[in-house]
Design a protein around this motif. Structure first.
Motif, PDB file in Angstrom:
ATOM      1  N   LEU A  61      45.631  38.227  27.050  1.00  0.00           N
ATOM      2  CA  LEU A  61      45.442  39.154  27.549  1.00  0.00           C
ATOM      3  C   LEU A  61      44.282  39.563  28.313  1.00  0.00           C
ATOM      4  CD1 LEU A  61      46.882  41.995  28.880  1.00  0.00           C
ATOM      5  CD2 LEU A  61      45.572  42.397  26.269  1.00  0.00           C
ATOM      6  N   LYS A  62      42.705  39.572  27.684  1.00  0.00           N
ATOM      7  CA  LYS A  62      41.795  39.564  28.648  1.00  0.00           C
ATOM      8  C   LYS A  62      41.561  38.819  30.090  1.00  0.00           C
ATOM      9  CE  LYS A  62      39.703  40.387  23.533  1.00  0.00           C
ATOM     10  NZ  LYS A  62      38.515  39.205  23.414  1.00  0.00           N
ATOM     11  N   LYS A  68      43.266  40.825  37.576  1.00  0.00           N
ATOM     12  CA  LYS A  68      44.085  41.492  38.216  1.00  0.00           C
ATOM     13  C   LYS A  68      42.556  42.989  38.605  1.00  0.00           C
ATOM     14  CE  LYS A  68      46.693  45.478  36.976  1.00  0.00           C
ATOM     15  NZ  LYS A  68      46.978  46.600  35.961  1.00  0.00           N
ATOM     16  N   VAL A  69      42.250  43.046  37.732  1.00  0.00           N
ATOM     17  CA  VAL A  69      40.483  43.359  38.124  1.00  0.00           C
ATOM     18  C   VAL A  69      40.211  42.570  39.661  1.00  0.00           C
ATOM     19  CG1 VAL A  69      38.139  44.353  37.697  1.00  0.00           C
ATOM     20  CG2 VAL A  69      39.997  44.248  36.000  1.00  0.00           C
ATOM     21  N   LEU A  70      39.395  41.714  38.902  1.00  0.00           N
ATOM     22  CA  LEU A  70      38.897  40.718  40.409  1.00  0.00           C
ATOM     23  C   LEU A  70      39.762  40.658  41.457  1.00  0.00           C
ATOM     24  CD1 LEU A  70      36.732  38.611  41.010  1.00  0.00           C
ATOM     25  CD2 LEU A  70      38.791  36.528  40.842  1.00  0.00           C
ATOM     26  N   GLU A  71      41.150  41.105  41.122  1.00  0.00           N
ATOM     27  CA  GLU A  71      41.884  40.336  43.154  1.00  0.00           C
ATOM     28  C   GLU A  71      42.273  41.891  43.562  1.00  0.00           C
ATOM     29  OE1 GLU A  71      45.850  39.685  44.304  1.00  0.00           O
ATOM     30  OE2 GLU A  71      45.580  38.940  43.016  1.00  0.00           O
ATOM     31  N   THR A  73      40.800  45.101  42.448  1.00  0.00           N
ATOM     32  CA  THR A  73      39.539  46.039  42.643  1.00  0.00           C
ATOM     33  C   THR A  73      38.432  45.826  43.433  1.00  0.00           C
ATOM     34  OG1 THR A  73      39.702  46.892  40.418  1.00  0.00           O
ATOM     35  CG2 THR A  73      37.565  47.119  41.357  1.00  0.00           C
ATOM     36  N   PHE A  74      38.256  44.296  43.540  1.00  0.00           N
ATOM     37  CA  PHE A  74      37.283  43.380  44.047  1.00  0.00           C
ATOM     38  C   PHE A  74      37.795  42.468  45.403  1.00  0.00           C
ATOM     39  CE2 PHE A  74      35.198  44.721  39.491  1.00  0.00           C
ATOM     40  CZ  PHE A  74      33.955  45.158  40.663  1.00  0.00           C
ATOM     41  N   GLY A  75      39.023  42.749  45.578  1.00  0.00           N
ATOM     42  CA  GLY A  75      39.476  41.776  46.687  1.00  0.00           C
ATOM     43  C   GLY A  75      39.282  39.988  47.239  1.00  0.00           C
ATOM     44  N   TYR A  76      38.551  39.810  45.549  1.00  0.00           N
ATOM     45  CA  TYR A  76      39.125  37.909  45.275  1.00  0.00           C
ATOM     46  C   TYR A  76      40.264  37.538  45.055  1.00  0.00           C
ATOM     47  CZ  TYR A  76      34.166  39.194  46.537  1.00  0.00           C
ATOM     48  OH  TYR A  76      32.995  39.831  47.102  1.00  0.00           O
ATOM     49  N   GLY A  77      40.040  36.661  45.105  1.00  0.00           N
ATOM     50  CA  GLY A  77      41.792  35.567  44.916  1.00  0.00           C
ATOM     51  C   GLY A  77      41.347  34.801  43.221  1.00  0.00           C
ATOM     52  N   PHE A  78      40.385  34.361  43.345  1.00  0.00           N
ATOM     53  CA  PHE A  78      40.178  33.928  42.117  1.00  0.00           C
ATOM     54  C   PHE A  78      38.485  33.817  42.131  1.00  0.00           C
ATOM     55  CE2 PHE A  78      38.597  32.143  46.317  1.00  0.00           C
ATOM     56  CZ  PHE A  78      37.874  31.124  46.966  1.00  0.00           C
ATOM     57  N   PHE A  79      38.106  33.256  40.921  1.00  0.00           N
ATOM     58  CA  PHE A  79      36.371  33.128  39.934  1.00  0.00           C
ATOM     59  C   PHE A  79      35.871  31.999  41.352  1.00  0.00           C
ATOM     60  CE2 PHE A  79      38.533  35.503  36.268  1.00  0.00           C
ATOM     61  CZ  PHE A  79      38.083  36.441  36.674  1.00  0.00           C
ATOM     62  N   ARG A  80      34.553  32.236  40.973  1.00  0.00           N
ATOM     63  CA  ARG A  80      33.516  31.285  40.977  1.00  0.00           C
ATOM     64  C   ARG A  80      32.725  30.487  41.036  1.00  0.00           C
ATOM     65  NH1 ARG A  80      30.411  33.938  45.921  1.00  0.00           N
ATOM     66  NH2 ARG A  80      29.509  32.813  46.424  1.00  0.00           N
ATOM     67  N   HIS A  81      32.070  29.494  40.686  1.00  0.00           N
ATOM     68  CA  HIS A  81      30.803  28.769  39.674  1.00  0.00           C
ATOM     69  C   HIS A  81      31.472  29.254  38.146  1.00  0.00           C
ATOM     70  CE1 HIS A  81      29.377  28.989  43.770  1.00  0.00           C
ATOM     71  NE2 HIS A  81      29.282  29.893  43.262  1.00  0.00           N
ATOM     72  N   GLU A  82      30.854  29.744  37.488  1.00  0.00           N
ATOM     73  CA  GLU A  82      30.385  30.208  36.303  1.00  0.00           C
ATOM     74  C   GLU A  82      31.283  31.086  35.550  1.00  0.00           C
ATOM     75  OE1 GLU A  82      30.479  27.184  33.710  1.00  0.00           O
ATOM     76  OE2 GLU A  82      29.796  26.379  35.022  1.00  0.00           O
ATOM     77  N   GLN A  83      31.642  32.125  36.862  1.00  0.00           N
ATOM     78  CA  GLN A  83      32.046  33.014  36.618  1.00  0.00           C
ATOM     79  C   GLN A  83      33.474  33.329  35.565  1.00  0.00           C
ATOM     80  OE1 GLN A  83      33.274  34.434  40.571  1.00  0.00           O
ATOM     81  NE2 GLN A  83      31.566  35.474  40.371  1.00  0.00           N
ATOM     82  N   ARG A  84      34.463  32.927  35.742  1.00  0.00           N
ATOM     83  CA  ARG A  84      35.495  32.767  34.745  1.00  0.00           C
ATOM     84  C   ARG A  84      34.832  32.662  33.338  1.00  0.00           C
ATOM     85  NH1 ARG A  84      40.564  32.247  34.657  1.00  0.00           N
ATOM     86  NH2 ARG A  84      40.712  31.670  37.408  1.00  0.00           N
ATOM     87  N   ILE A 112      33.450  43.451  35.948  1.00  0.00           N
ATOM     88  CA  ILE A 112      34.745  42.791  35.668  1.00  0.00           C
ATOM     89  C   ILE A 112      34.577  43.238  34.706  1.00  0.00           C
ATOM     90  CG2 ILE A 112      36.214  41.568  35.310  1.00  0.00           C
ATOM     91  CD1 ILE A 112      35.665  40.136  37.959  1.00  0.00           C
ATOM     92  N   PRO A 113      34.183  43.164  33.505  1.00  0.00           N
ATOM     93  CA  PRO A 113      34.613  43.501  31.536  1.00  0.00           C
ATOM     94  C   PRO A 113      34.464  44.947  31.614  1.00  0.00           C
ATOM     95  CG  PRO A 113      32.747  41.407  32.282  1.00  0.00           C
ATOM     96  CD  PRO A 113      33.069  41.775  33.635  1.00  0.00           C
ATOM     97  N   ALA A 114      32.907  46.158  32.754  1.00  0.00           N
ATOM     98  CA  ALA A 114      33.796  47.179  32.368  1.00  0.00           C
ATOM     99  C   ALA A 114      34.940  47.828  33.153  1.00  0.00           C
ATOM    100  CB  ALA A 114      31.862  47.786  33.093  1.00  0.00           C
TER     101      ALA A 114
END
Length: 737
Positions: A61-62, A68-71, A73-84, A112-114
């Motif tokens: 769920l987390k 969902k927030v990444l896409e 709120t911030f408009g990105y379709g995927f995480f980059r580098h070690e973000q995930r 994103i966590p905030a």
């Protein structure tokens, strides 16, 4: 540090716990039982909606919410580098260190966590509405905080920053939002953590501090290239406000610096996420040059390499001269940028560069942090950067769009003098340090009980004891954090002045409060000035009105347009913690320990300059050497990038020849004849070498011909010669103290 940096003020002074206590305690997540199936999503729980059985948040769920927030709120379709992986660890409640290159998306690791915290609480019912807490981000620059807050607000995120530009009313609004649980992110400068009112306010934030983000976390390490004493206090703040978890972020952490960060914030090895600084689209170039040839070389280089360009210099004067040459002589669209320029001019230059209305900015290190222009084609280092980390940050601003970009560094003999001048300028004389400690721990201070407070003026001490403000701050941090003698609290202004508007008297006469009456009767205006002057401390002492109440009323009048308020005379306040040194012997011991620390810092600064030279002078690919400096390597075990100067030429860059180190005794005598100072050989060596200090400026020696007259000498040799001169107590020359 310049006016970009925040400083502690008294906006929170006088804030009481009763004003900040949340209406109800947050409902903290229950501890999980050992036999709970964490792979089960909350919507499969039969009793998820039962009020006495709060649903537990699964890892799936987390991360679903994070995506969902990444896409959305911030408009990105995927995480980059070690973000995930970094975000997953943070959401799991673990302390984390993120070391990503400039422009690699570090800020999303706390933003994103905030937002996800509130989303989780809403879906699971683990906490009531308004109890989702706040994420606090410690960041060093006001401009960066404001930019991020503005961007978050445009995306609908409840974010704010507290800095010295905020009015008292604005701070009260922010405090009310914290109290009601409305804010998701709050940005502040590390200096703010000295303010006890602020610390107390955060202790009682509704929902607590879910996450503390520490931006530019390398500043906490005394081994780092950009150590800032106030960063040492961040770890203490984490304990004081009981932050649930911490994420530290930096683009430049060597293994030693990363270990320091992990130790300070209890971060396990598996909590460190690194991405290599290697960028395959960057051509790392360098060449040895003569100082007289630099202008022509730069002109030729920029003719061949068009596009948006940053030219980095060390000193403000250089920025002005190089920009003038490019703009006036060579007809480029070029402007200077440095910390000494007016804020509105800096804003204009930055905006024009971002809009590609000017092609070239010639800048000191003051330019670039937070700049996210994807099509910067060239980075030119006019002279030697101070550290490998600084070089890495600056070249990392090029080619963020993935297109080929070029990074040229010019290296000449004069560069070493400039860097040594900066390194040698921060170490005070041992006598000056001892006199400082005698002043701090005077008879009145030594008689104070535990928790007693005293005030000092850093500016006055800097001038009197010939210690620059930056190392003076380090000295006070050592007294506080290494020796546990005292603790900094909110600084205050000793002098308030204001220019009265036409409505000034009307506002005060219509306001029947004791504060208004006190201001009306105690503010004094001289006949030849348009300003009224008032000392809130003296007025408080005479009237019994709390000082903070008087300042609050002055701020109210300023906000209402009844007057234009000015403050000056910063007084630093400290609270006694431990047993203070009382005897000359104890002062001597403290002096020896602190001086050894400062000597070590001077040595480190010189070693960092040599590391930059070694990056280009070693028989190694530049890109590989850069990656290995940060404890990493090139992808797939490669040993060559095939693009840098070393890979193209097949040989290292030969350092410029250094002049022979022969001391000019005639030059030594000219310096001695220019001043009667004989109590400090380091002071005399500074004059000869060209290093400004408070005392040098006060005596006007930086305006005399002897200043910088021996710049091409070895500093240690100069120090030895002037030490001999002071020991034999030669007859005073001209000038005097």
């Amino acid at each position: 540090m310049g006016d970009e940096y925040d400083s502690g003020d008294d906006l929170f002074e006088g804030v009481t716990e009763s004003e900040l206590l949340r209406p109800s305690q947050p409902k903290r997540p229950q501890e999980f039982d050992d036999d709970v199936d964490f792979t089960e999503l909350i919507n499969n729980s039969d009793d998820a909606s039962a009020p006495n059985k709060r649903a537990r948040t699964s890892p799936e769920l987390k991360m679903r919410l994070a995506a969902k927030v990444l896409e959305e709120t911030f408009g990105y379709g995927f995480f980059r580098h070690e973000q995930r992986d970094a975000i997953r660890r943070i959401l799991d409640g673990e302390n984390t260190l993120v070391v990503f290159p400039t422009g690699a998306g570090k800020s999303l690791c706390y933003q994103i966590p905030a937002i996800v915290f509130e989303e989780m609480d809403r879906e699971t019912g683990e906490r009531d509405e308004g109890d989702s807490g706040v994420t606090i981000v410690v960041s060093p620059l006001i401009a960066l905080m404001k930019d991020q807050v503005d961007a978050l607000r445009r995306r609908g995120v409840a974010a704010e920053c507290i800095d010295s530009t905020k009015t008292w009313h604005q701070v009260q609004e922010i405090t009310a939002d914290l109290r009601c649980g409305k804010l998701r992110l709050l940005y502040c400068a590390p200096e703010r953590l000295n303010n006890e009112g602020f610390v107390e306010s955060i202790k009682y934030v509704r929902g607590g501090v879910r996450l503390l983000g520490v931006d530019e976390a390398h500043c906490i390490s005394e081994w780092g290239h950009s150590f800032r004493p106030d960063y040492l206090k961040v770890a203490r703040f984490v304990q004081e406000v009981q932050a649930e978890r911490v994420v530290c972020l930096t683009a430049t952490a060597t293994p030693v610096v990363a270990d320091d960060i992990c130790k300070a914030f209890t971060i396990a090895k598996e909590g460190v996420f690194r991405t290599s600084p290697y960028r395959p689209n960057l051509y790392l170039q360098a060449m040895t040059v003569n100082a007289d040839d630099k202008f022509d070389l730069l002109f030729t280089y920029l003719r061949r390499h068009t596009g948006s360009t940053l030219v980095y210099v060390t000193m403000q004067k250089q920025a002005e001269e190089v920009a003038w040459f490019l703009r006036t002589v060579k007809k480029f669209k070029a402007e200077a940028f440095h910390a000494g320029m007016k804020p509105e001019v800096k804003t204009r230059v930055q905006d024009q560069f971002m809009a590609s209305e000017i092609d070239i900015v010639v800048a000191t290190i003051a330019f670039g942090m937070g700049i996210d222009k994807p099509d910067i084609r060239n980075i030119v280092h006019w002279d030697l950067p101070g550290t490998v980390e600084e070089y890495c940050q600056q070249v990392g601003r090029a080619g963020r769009d993935g297109e080929d970009s070029y990074c040229m560094l010019y290296l000449c003999e004069r560069d070493f003098y400039i860097r040594e001048m900066f390194a040698r300028g921060d170490l005070p004389s041992r006598q000056g340090l001892r006199s400082l400690f005698k002043d701090i721990f005077n008879d009145e201070v030594r008689q104070l009980p535990a928790e007693g407070t005293f005030k000092t003026s850093h500016h006055a001490q800097s001038s009197e004891f010939d210690i620059r403000l930056s190392p003076l701050g380090v000295i006070y941090a050592l007294l506080e954090l290494r020796f546990n003698l005292m603790r900094a609290t909110a600084a205050e202004y000793s002098a308030y002045s204001f220019e009265a508007a036409s409505s000034y008297l009307t506002h005060l006469k219509c306001n029947n409060t004791p504060e208004a009456k006190a201001i009306l009767s105690h503010a004094r205006k001289t006949s030849n000035s348009k300003y009224h002057h008032i000392d809130p401390t003296a007025v408080s002492r005479q009237t019994g009105i709390p000082r903070t109440s008087i300042i609050r009323r002055l701020n109210d009048l300023h906000d209402a347009g009844a007057l234009r308020l000015k403050t000056s005379g910063v007084l630093n306040k400290y609270k006694v913690l431990g047993t203070l040194p009382r005897t000359d012997g104890e002062i001597d011991q403290l002096t020896d320990k602190v001086y050894a620390e400062l000597e070590g810092r001077e040595t480190q600064a010189m070693e960092r300059t040599q590391q930059v030279v070694d990056l280009f002078a070693s028989p190694t690919c530049f890109a590989r050497g850069l990656a290995r400096h940060f404890g990493m390597d090139l992808p797939d075990g490669s040993v060559r990038c095939s693009r840098c100067t070393f890979c193209v030429l097949g040989r290292p860059l030969w350092p410029p020849p250094m002049p022979p180190k022969v001391v000019s005794h005639a030059g030594i005598q000219r310096v001695l004849a220019a001043t009667a100072v004989r109590d400090d050989p380091r002071f005399l060596a500074r004059v000869a070498f060209g290093i400004r200090s408070p005392r040098v400026s006060r005596l006007g020696l930086d305006k005399k011909a002897v200043f910088s007259s021996l710049w091409d000498h070895d500093f240690k040799s100069l120090l030895e010669e002037f030490t001999k001169a002071c020991e034999i107590k030669q007859e005073p020359g001209l000038g005097g103290i």
